[in-house]
Motif scaffolding. Structure first.
Motif, PDB file in Angstrom:
ATOM      1  N   ILE A 178       0.833  -1.211   0.000  1.00  0.00           N
ATOM      2  CA  ILE A 178       0.000   0.000   0.000  1.00  0.00           C
ATOM      3  C   ILE A 178       0.865   1.257   0.000  1.00  0.00           C
ATOM      4  O   ILE A 178       0.634   2.189  -0.770  1.00  0.00           O
ATOM      5  CB  ILE A 178      -0.940   0.005   1.232  1.00  0.00           C
ATOM      6  CG1 ILE A 178      -1.981  -1.111   1.116  1.00  0.00           C
ATOM      7  CG2 ILE A 178      -1.614   1.346   1.392  1.00  0.00           C
ATOM      8  CD1 ILE A 178      -3.097  -0.839   0.159  1.00  0.00           C
ATOM      9  N   TYR A 179       1.893   1.275   0.867  1.00  0.00           N
ATOM     10  CA  TYR A 179       2.770   2.448   0.915  1.00  0.00           C
ATOM     11  C   TYR A 179       3.441   2.665  -0.435  1.00  0.00           C
ATOM     12  O   TYR A 179       3.559   3.785  -0.939  1.00  0.00           O
ATOM     13  CB  TYR A 179       3.823   2.296   2.020  1.00  0.00           C
ATOM     14  CG  TYR A 179       3.229   2.289   3.410  1.00  0.00           C
ATOM     15  CD1 TYR A 179       2.238   3.216   3.752  1.00  0.00           C
ATOM     16  CD2 TYR A 179       3.639   1.383   4.369  1.00  0.00           C
ATOM     17  CE1 TYR A 179       1.669   3.215   5.017  1.00  0.00           C
ATOM     18  CE2 TYR A 179       3.077   1.376   5.633  1.00  0.00           C
ATOM     19  CZ  TYR A 179       2.091   2.293   5.958  1.00  0.00           C
ATOM     20  OH  TYR A 179       1.532   2.295   7.198  1.00  0.00           O
ATOM     21  N   PHE A 180       3.893   1.560  -1.004  1.00  0.00           N
ATOM     22  CA  PHE A 180       4.559   1.580  -2.294  1.00  0.00           C
ATOM     23  C   PHE A 180       3.629   2.163  -3.363  1.00  0.00           C
ATOM     24  O   PHE A 180       3.984   3.065  -4.123  1.00  0.00           O
ATOM     25  CB  PHE A 180       4.929   0.133  -2.635  1.00  0.00           C
ATOM     26  CG  PHE A 180       5.903  -0.008  -3.748  1.00  0.00           C
ATOM     27  CD1 PHE A 180       7.245   0.271  -3.544  1.00  0.00           C
ATOM     28  CD2 PHE A 180       5.485  -0.452  -4.994  1.00  0.00           C
ATOM     29  CE1 PHE A 180       8.152   0.126  -4.580  1.00  0.00           C
ATOM     30  CE2 PHE A 180       6.383  -0.604  -6.026  1.00  0.00           C
ATOM     31  CZ  PHE A 180       7.724  -0.313  -5.816  1.00  0.00           C
ATOM     32  N   MET A 181       2.387   1.652  -3.382  1.00  0.00           N
ATOM     33  CA  MET A 181       1.417   2.135  -4.363  1.00  0.00           C
ATOM     34  C   MET A 181       1.086   3.601  -4.131  1.00  0.00           C
ATOM     35  O   MET A 181       0.957   4.390  -5.073  1.00  0.00           O
ATOM     36  CB  MET A 181       0.125   1.307  -4.291  1.00  0.00           C
ATOM     37  CG  MET A 181       0.283  -0.121  -4.778  1.00  0.00           C
ATOM     38  SD  MET A 181      -1.188  -1.114  -4.440  1.00  0.00           S
ATOM     39  CE  MET A 181      -2.266  -0.563  -5.744  1.00  0.00           C
ATOM     40  N   ALA A 182       0.972   3.980  -2.846  1.00  0.00           N
ATOM     41  CA  ALA A 182       0.638   5.366  -2.516  1.00  0.00           C
ATOM     42  C   ALA A 182       1.704   6.307  -3.063  1.00  0.00           C
ATOM     43  O   ALA A 182       1.394   7.346  -3.657  1.00  0.00           O
ATOM     44  CB  ALA A 182       0.513   5.518  -1.006  1.00  0.00           C
ATOM     45  N   ALA A 183       2.965   5.926  -2.881  1.00  0.00           N
ATOM     46  CA  ALA A 183       4.055   6.787  -3.332  1.00  0.00           C
ATOM     47  C   ALA A 183       3.968   7.017  -4.839  1.00  0.00           C
ATOM     48  O   ALA A 183       4.060   8.153  -5.318  1.00  0.00           O
ATOM     49  CB  ALA A 183       5.393   6.149  -2.960  1.00  0.00           C
ATOM     50  N   PHE A 184       3.755   5.942  -5.602  1.00  0.00           N
ATOM     51  CA  PHE A 184       3.746   6.093  -7.064  1.00  0.00           C
ATOM     52  C   PHE A 184       2.485   6.789  -7.563  1.00  0.00           C
ATOM     53  O   PHE A 184       2.533   7.549  -8.527  1.00  0.00           O
ATOM     54  CB  PHE A 184       3.960   4.749  -7.741  1.00  0.00           C
ATOM     55  CG  PHE A 184       5.383   4.313  -7.664  1.00  0.00           C
ATOM     56  CD1 PHE A 184       6.358   5.017  -8.349  1.00  0.00           C
ATOM     57  CD2 PHE A 184       5.771   3.258  -6.869  1.00  0.00           C
ATOM     58  CE1 PHE A 184       7.691   4.671  -8.256  1.00  0.00           C
ATOM     59  CE2 PHE A 184       7.094   2.893  -6.766  1.00  0.00           C
ATOM     60  CZ  PHE A 184       8.058   3.605  -7.456  1.00  0.00           C
ATOM     61  N   THR A 185       1.377   6.532  -6.892  1.00  0.00           N
ATOM     62  CA  THR A 185       0.156   7.246  -7.269  1.00  0.00           C
ATOM     63  C   THR A 185       0.360   8.736  -7.073  1.00  0.00           C
ATOM     64  O   THR A 185      -0.001   9.552  -7.926  1.00  0.00           O
ATOM     65  CB  THR A 185      -1.031   6.765  -6.411  1.00  0.00           C
ATOM     66  OG1 THR A 185      -1.124   5.358  -6.524  1.00  0.00           O
ATOM     67  CG2 THR A 185      -2.330   7.403  -6.876  1.00  0.00           C
ATOM     68  N   PHE A 186       0.995   9.077  -5.946  1.00  0.00           N
ATOM     69  CA  PHE A 186       1.263  10.481  -5.650  1.00  0.00           C
ATOM     70  C   PHE A 186       2.135  11.118  -6.741  1.00  0.00           C
ATOM     71  O   PHE A 186       1.847  12.202  -7.237  1.00  0.00           O
ATOM     72  CB  PHE A 186       1.946  10.594  -4.280  1.00  0.00           C
ATOM     73  CG  PHE A 186       2.294  12.005  -3.901  1.00  0.00           C
ATOM     74  CD1 PHE A 186       1.286  12.897  -3.550  1.00  0.00           C
ATOM     75  CD2 PHE A 186       3.601  12.444  -3.916  1.00  0.00           C
ATOM     76  CE1 PHE A 186       1.595  14.207  -3.211  1.00  0.00           C
ATOM     77  CE2 PHE A 186       3.925  13.755  -3.578  1.00  0.00           C
ATOM     78  CZ  PHE A 186       2.910  14.636  -3.222  1.00  0.00           C
ATOM     79  N   ILE A 187       3.188  10.396  -7.133  1.00  0.00           N
ATOM     80  CA  ILE A 187       4.081  10.942  -8.169  1.00  0.00           C
ATOM     81  C   ILE A 187       3.318  11.181  -9.476  1.00  0.00           C
ATOM     82  O   ILE A 187       3.420  12.238 -10.095  1.00  0.00           O
ATOM     83  CB  ILE A 187       5.276   9.992  -8.420  1.00  0.00           C
ATOM     84  CG1 ILE A 187       6.166   9.934  -7.173  1.00  0.00           C
ATOM     85  CG2 ILE A 187       6.091  10.464  -9.622  1.00  0.00           C
ATOM     86  CD1 ILE A 187       7.274   8.908  -7.254  1.00  0.00           C
ATOM     87  N   VAL A 188       2.525  10.191  -9.871  1.00  0.00           N
ATOM     88  CA  VAL A 188       1.779  10.306 -11.129  1.00  0.00           C
ATOM     89  C   VAL A 188       0.836  11.515 -11.085  1.00  0.00           C
ATOM     90  O   VAL A 188       0.824  12.355 -11.994  1.00  0.00           O
ATOM     91  CB  VAL A 188       0.979   9.016 -11.415  1.00  0.00           C
ATOM     92  CG1 VAL A 188       0.010   9.229 -12.571  1.00  0.00           C
ATOM     93  CG2 VAL A 188       1.920   7.865 -11.743  1.00  0.00           C
ATOM     94  N   VAL A 189       0.072  11.613  -9.995  1.00  0.00           N
ATOM     95  CA  VAL A 189      -0.883  12.722  -9.881  1.00  0.00           C
ATOM     96  C   VAL A 189      -0.151  14.060  -9.894  1.00  0.00           C
ATOM     97  O   VAL A 189      -0.540  15.006 -10.586  1.00  0.00           O
ATOM     98  CB  VAL A 189      -1.722  12.586  -8.585  1.00  0.00           C
ATOM     99  CG1 VAL A 189      -2.587  13.825  -8.375  1.00  0.00           C
ATOM    100  CG2 VAL A 189      -2.586  11.346  -8.650  1.00  0.00           C
ATOM    101  N   LEU A 190       0.953  14.125  -9.156  1.00  0.00           N
ATOM    102  CA  LEU A 190       1.702  15.373  -9.050  1.00  0.00           C
ATOM    103  C   LEU A 190       2.239  15.816 -10.409  1.00  0.00           C
ATOM    104  O   LEU A 190       2.069  16.970 -10.818  1.00  0.00           O
ATOM    105  CB  LEU A 190       2.853  15.187  -8.052  1.00  0.00           C
ATOM    106  CG  LEU A 190       3.580  16.478  -7.684  1.00  0.00           C
ATOM    107  CD1 LEU A 190       2.704  17.313  -6.757  1.00  0.00           C
ATOM    108  CD2 LEU A 190       4.908  16.179  -7.003  1.00  0.00           C
ATOM    109  N   VAL A 191       2.877  14.892 -11.122  1.00  0.00           N
ATOM    110  CA  VAL A 191       3.503  15.261 -12.400  1.00  0.00           C
ATOM    111  C   VAL A 191       2.457  15.738 -13.402  1.00  0.00           C
ATOM    112  O   VAL A 191       2.668  16.707 -14.126  1.00  0.00           O
ATOM    113  CB  VAL A 191       4.308  14.072 -12.980  1.00  0.00           C
ATOM    114  CG1 VAL A 191       4.775  14.382 -14.393  1.00  0.00           C
ATOM    115  CG2 VAL A 191       5.487  13.754 -12.094  1.00  0.00           C
ATOM    116  N   ILE A 192       1.308  15.065 -13.414  1.00  0.00           N
ATOM    117  CA  ILE A 192       0.260  15.485 -14.350  1.00  0.00           C
ATOM    118  C   ILE A 192      -0.318  16.842 -13.931  1.00  0.00           C
ATOM    119  O   ILE A 192      -0.525  17.726 -14.750  1.00  0.00           O
ATOM    120  CB  ILE A 192      -0.869  14.421 -14.426  1.00  0.00           C
ATOM    121  CG1 ILE A 192      -0.317  13.102 -14.978  1.00  0.00           C
ATOM    122  CG2 ILE A 192      -2.011  14.922 -15.312  1.00  0.00           C
ATOM    123  CD1 ILE A 192       0.260  13.181 -16.361  1.00  0.00           C
TER     124      ILE A 192
END
Lengths: 275, 256
Positions: A133-147
């Motif tokens: 979950i932590y792992f997924m949260a980190a990458f979801t955050f990056i994707v949302v942020l960059v877009i």
């Protein structure tokens, strides 16, 4: 009865994982459907299987291997597409198979009993751990942020890449960035629907949202919501029928898309007849 | 390479092309083209399909790399000339179903080359976009989805977007290709108006427009067959299309 289910940690994890998966799918899905990069995303996803095998073979977390290899594949495919020398679908096809083959090779060379890889291929949302979950949260955050931080530029890039590049926007950089984001999304999605089924979650919610939403932001938000809906319903179905969650989610997505598509078709037919 | 420093000559040129050859793999699309476009000119480029018109346009934009020869746009290399050129592509190259409004499309022309994080279009951007929409005559459609536009309206929107770049040079690729006759007329009168403040280069199939609208004419058929005034003669037409001008006049001119 349904509520009592939420007492279980693994159910909570599954629900949170579904939400993260829907977020990256909603955002990245809209872009890849518009830019016609679906097969390329499929290629990146399948190549990551090589990374999973590598992880098992060398004894590190397989998902890290998947991330590493899929980013590598994303950059490789992006480079070859940009150079335009070899037809990019040929390269995608090759990467696709090569990644899978490497995965099989690494697993075969492992000493002892081979691990069960079906959870990576078809997803196993009920076995998602807190660490995942932590792992997924980190990458979801990056994707949302960059877009989000470059949203105006993404919009211009998606509508008319050529024009964007003529007015000086660094579209080559954006394309590579997009490919890396696709690779990250793949990693988020692997635990939920698995490598093989990822494409359905990238496309079905997006396609439905495309029929309904009139602007880009709304299309993304709507496909996040539709994706979550499919994930939750799929989760419930897999619990009731005792089938693999990934398969349940994908089948629901496909049926959902068909249903909406046919509804629209009939609606427009009726409208034409009235006119 | 030295650009625009060798005295007077280059300064008056909006575009200067010397001995340009562009190849796709081994096949040359255009060969040995030399062409100067003066500041304030209105150049029409005609020629048969596959004659290299679009390739020439793309070379000026820096989208294709020449195999030999030199191009400069206001003394700068192509691809380094951002914000000097407003480009109007063919409608068919774009996705009409893309979820975006007319005004938003025009605003994309105002984006600056360097990324601004969390960029938002300001109220001023909106007002500017509205101005350009008024200029091309589709202000009342500003909040429409682009999927609801006719061919002519779509084309005008693309011209407004190109104007939003505030260019010195306007490049158009067949601006009347998928447009009805009355819109085409409006577009041409708009272009002559714009020509008072900027240089225009237009690729077109519309031979009628060429004779009545543009100031100079370039005819491409793999190489530059003709460059000069707008009076076409038999010889040029033959070199271009392989048959005399009479046939062009009598048979469907626009579809060639």
């Amino acid at each position: 009865m349904l509520l009592s289910l939420f007492q279980y940690q693994f159910v909570q994890n599954a629900v949170i994982a579904s939400i993260f998966a829907s977020i990256v799918c909603g955002i990245i899905g809209v872009i890849i459907v518009e830019k016609r990069l679906i097969m390329m995303s499929g290629g990146i996803a399948h190549t990551s299987y090589g990374g999973v095998g590598m992880g098992y073979f060398f004894g590190f977390e397989p998902i890290i291997g998947a991330l590493f290899i899929s980013v590598l594949a994303a950059l490789g495919i992006g480079y070859i597409k940009r150079r335009g020398g070899t037809r990019s679908d040929v390269v995608i096809g090759l990467f696709w198979s090569l990644g899978m083959a490497l995965g099989i090779l690494f697993i075969a060379m492992m000493p002892g009993y081979p691990p069960d890889l079906t959870s990576y291929l078809f997803g196993s949302i009920l076995s998602v751990t807190r660490g995942d979950i932590y792992f997924m949260a980190a990458f979801t955050f990056i994707v949302v942020l960059v877009i989000t931080i470059l949203f105006s530029y993404w919009e211009a890039y998606m509508f008319d890449e050529e024009f964007a590049s003529i007015i000086g926007i660094k579209t080559a950089f954006m394309e590579y960035l997009l490919f890396v984001l696709i690779a990250m999304s793949v990693v988020v999605l692997i635990r939920v629907v698995g490598i093989i089924l990822i494409l359905a979650l990238f496309t079905a919610p997006t396609a439905i949202a495309g029929l309904l939403a009139k602007n880009l932001k709304l299309r993304m938000v709507l496909s996040i919501m539709i994706g979550s809906l499919f994930c939750f319903a799929g989760l419930w179905l897999s619990y009731v029928l005792n089938v693999a969650s990934g398969a349940a989610i994908v089948i629901l997505s496909a049926i959902g898309y068909l249903f909406v598509y046919i509804t629209f078709l009939i609606k427009s037919k009726l409208r034409n007849e009235i006119n | 390479m030295i650009y625009a420093t060798n005295g007077s000559g280059d300064c008056k040129n909006a575009v200067s092309i010397k001995n340009l050859t562009v190849k796709y793999r081994e096949t040359p699309a255009i060969a040995g083209v030399s062409l100067d476009v003066l500041e304030g000119d209105y150049l029409g480029i005609i020629g048969p399909n596959g004659g290299g018109k679009t390739t020439l346009l793309k070379a000026i934009l820096g989208l294709v790399t020449p195999s030999c020869g030199k191009i400069s746009v206001y003394g700068r290399k192509p691809g380094k000339s951002e914000k000097l050129i407003g480009y109007v592509p063919q409608i068919s190259a774009l996705d009409k179903a893309f979820p975006i409004t007319v005004r938003q499309v025009v605003q994309t022309g105002m984006l600056k080359p360097n990324f601004t994080l969390f960029h938002q279009y300001t109220q001023k951007d909106k007002e500017k976009a509205d101005e350009y929409l008024k200029r091309v005559g589709i202000y009342k459609l500003k909040d429409r989805m682009i999927s609801q536009l006719s061919g002519g309206e779509f084309q005008k929107m693309l011209i407004a977007r190109a104007l939003a770049v505030e260019p010195k040079l306007l490049l158009l690729d067949e601006p009347t290709a998928s447009v009805d006759a009355s819109s085409a007329e409006q577009i041409f009168s708009l272009l002559s108006e714009l020509n008072q403040s900027m240089t225009i280069i237009m690729v077109t199939h519309d031979l009628l427009a060429v004779s009545s609208q543009v100031k100079t004419l370039a005819c491409m058929n793999g190489r530059l067959v003709y460059h000069g005034g707008t009076q076409l003669n038999e010889e040029i037409a033959k070199a271009l299309y392989g048959y005399p001008l009479d046939l062009l006049k009598h048979g469907g001119m626009q579809g060639i």
